[in-house]
Scaffold this motif. Sequence first.
Motif, short mmCIF file in Angstrom:
data_model
loop_
_atom_site.label_atom_id
_atom_site.label_comp_id
_atom_site.label_asym_id
_atom_site.label_seq_id
_atom_site.Cartn_x
_atom_site.Cartn_y
_atom_site.Cartn_z
N SER A 76 0.83 -1.21 0.00
CA SER A 76 0.00 0.00 0.00
C SER A 76 0.86 1.25 0.00
CB SER A 76 -0.93 0.00 1.23
OG SER A 76 -1.94 -0.97 1.10
N LEU A 77 1.98 1.21 0.72
CA LEU A 77 2.86 2.37 0.78
C LEU A 77 3.45 2.68 -0.59
CD1 LEU A 77 4.10 4.52 2.57
CD2 LEU A 77 5.91 2.90 3.19
N CYS A 78 3.87 1.65 -1.30
CA CYS A 78 4.39 1.85 -2.66
C CYS A 78 3.32 2.48 -3.56
CB CYS A 78 4.86 0.53 -3.25
SG CYS A 78 6.40 -0.09 -2.55
N ALA A 79 2.09 2.02 -3.44
CA ALA A 79 1.00 2.55 -4.26
C ALA A 79 0.75 4.02 -3.93
CB ALA A 79 -0.27 1.73 -4.04
N SER A 80 0.76 4.37 -2.65
CA SER A 80 0.50 5.76 -2.25
C SER A 80 1.63 6.69 -2.68
CB SER A 80 0.32 5.84 -0.73
OG SER A 80 -0.88 5.21 -0.33
N LEU A 81 2.86 6.23 -2.57
CA LEU A 81 4.00 7.05 -2.98
C LEU A 81 3.97 7.30 -4.49
CD1 LEU A 81 6.71 5.32 -0.79
CD2 LEU A 81 6.09 7.75 -0.64
N THR A 82 3.66 6.25 -5.24
CA THR A 82 3.57 6.39 -6.70
C THR A 82 2.44 7.35 -7.07
OG1 THR A 82 4.43 4.16 -7.00
CG2 THR A 82 3.25 5.14 -8.86
N ASP B 69 -5.06 3.77 3.83
CA ASP B 69 -5.15 5.02 4.58
C ASP B 69 -3.85 5.30 5.32
OD1 ASP B 69 -7.73 5.38 3.72
OD2 ASP B 69 -8.68 4.93 5.65
N LEU B 70 -3.31 4.29 5.99
CA LEU B 70 -2.04 4.43 6.70
C LEU B 70 -0.95 4.89 5.74
CD1 LEU B 70 -0.09 4.09 9.08
CD2 LEU B 70 -0.07 1.62 8.61
N ALA B 71 -0.93 4.32 4.55
CA ALA B 71 0.07 4.68 3.55
C ALA B 71 -0.10 6.14 3.10
CB ALA B 71 -0.02 3.74 2.35
N ASP B 72 -1.35 6.54 2.83
CA ASP B 72 -1.60 7.93 2.43
C ASP B 72 -1.19 8.91 3.53
OD1 ASP B 72 -2.59 7.19 -0.04
OD2 ASP B 72 -4.70 7.42 0.50
N TYR B 73 -1.51 8.57 4.78
CA TYR B 73 -1.16 9.45 5.89
C TYR B 73 0.37 9.49 6.08
CZ TYR B 73 -6.14 8.79 6.96
OH TYR B 73 -7.52 8.72 6.90
N SER B 74 1.02 8.39 5.80
CA SER B 74 2.48 8.36 5.89
C SER B 74 3.11 9.32 4.89
CB SER B 74 3.01 6.94 5.64
OG SER B 74 2.56 6.04 6.64
N VAL B 75 2.55 9.35 3.67
CA VAL B 75 3.05 10.27 2.65
C VAL B 75 2.85 11.71 3.09
CG1 VAL B 75 2.75 11.07 0.27
CG2 VAL B 75 2.71 8.62 0.77
N GLU B 76 1.70 12.00 3.69
CA GLU B 76 1.44 13.36 4.17
C GLU B 76 2.42 13.73 5.28
OE1 GLU B 76 -0.53 15.55 2.80
OE2 GLU B 76 -1.15 14.06 1.31
N LEU B 77 2.77 12.78 6.11
CA LEU B 77 3.73 13.02 7.17
C LEU B 77 5.11 13.31 6.58
CD1 LEU B 77 3.78 13.09 10.26
CD2 LEU B 77 4.33 10.65 10.25
N LEU B 78 5.46 12.60 5.53
CA LEU B 78 6.73 12.85 4.84
C LEU B 78 6.74 14.25 4.22
CD1 LEU B 78 7.31 9.44 3.04
CD2 LEU B 78 8.77 10.44 4.79
N VAL C 66 -3.32 5.71 12.86
CA VAL C 66 -4.36 4.68 12.78
C VAL C 66 -5.63 5.35 12.27
CG1 VAL C 66 -3.46 3.21 14.64
CG2 VAL C 66 -5.00 5.11 15.20
N ASN C 67 -6.62 4.57 11.91
CA ASN C 67 -7.91 5.15 11.57
C ASN C 67 -8.61 5.65 12.83
OD1 ASN C 67 -7.79 3.04 8.98
ND2 ASN C 67 -8.84 4.97 8.56
#
Length: 289
Positions: free
Chosen positions: A22-28, A196-205, A216-217
Amino acid sequence: MISPTAPKVLVLGGKTGLLGQSLCASLTKAGWQTVSVGRDDLDLFDQDRVAAFLDDHEPDIICNTVAYTQVDQAEDEPEEAARLNHRLPAALGRLAKQRNIRLVHYSTDFVFDGKAATPYCSESPTSPQSVYGKTKLAGEKALQDLGLDRLTIIRTAWLFGPGRTNFVAKILALAAQRASLNVVHDQTGSPTYTPDLADYSVELLKAEGTGIFHLVNCGCATWCELAGAAVQAKGLQCDVFPIPSDQYPQKAKRPAYSVLDTCAFTTLTGIKPRPWLQALREYVFQHLT
């Protein structure tokens, strides 16, 4: 099209991991360059090879989603759990520090003892009760002791999502075959949808967040409530009955209450995570049809 000047992110565990995929998908999706690394691509315990890999790819950021997550099995394999959860992040941290690479490391609600009555914030005292929790906390502390300028530790919990077997998928598979299920009701936590966790991780970055964050949700649930909501969303004719933990004995001690407070993330980014029930329905409708 991804710009060659976009940040390059190395995702360890990105090929097959529940979160990593999921993280790879969100970053892409965010337009960042992504290098996905699986266990067949690189031996993470070969320091020389990892160092050469980093020098070859020159990532701006390393996201480590690799962990030993077999909570009960860890009680019998403490050395293997420590190898993945403690020594690996410490080694990655040293390599990242030498190259001034930003490091994002994922941890767990199991670092807490579960005796709280209100959600745990990033600064709450830790007191893990299992080998899994102790080794994950040891990994956190090893990274903090290195004094990295750009270190982000993300604690999360109760993951479900596409790409790999998880609690929700298992429950629905069982519910499709049985008239009733008994599920523990005296453990309360924060169900978390990996996209969602992946999307929020990108926003944190993007926000350059450093330190410890809980992601978390929104909301909380018991395992029984999560199971019941999944069965209902799927429209299965299966009754879900609550049982106490002592009727479902497990080797490792679980926190009775491990809800995580995401206020630090919201304060930094302005984003409030969406409710887990909304995310659960999306997962069931879009990925488990």
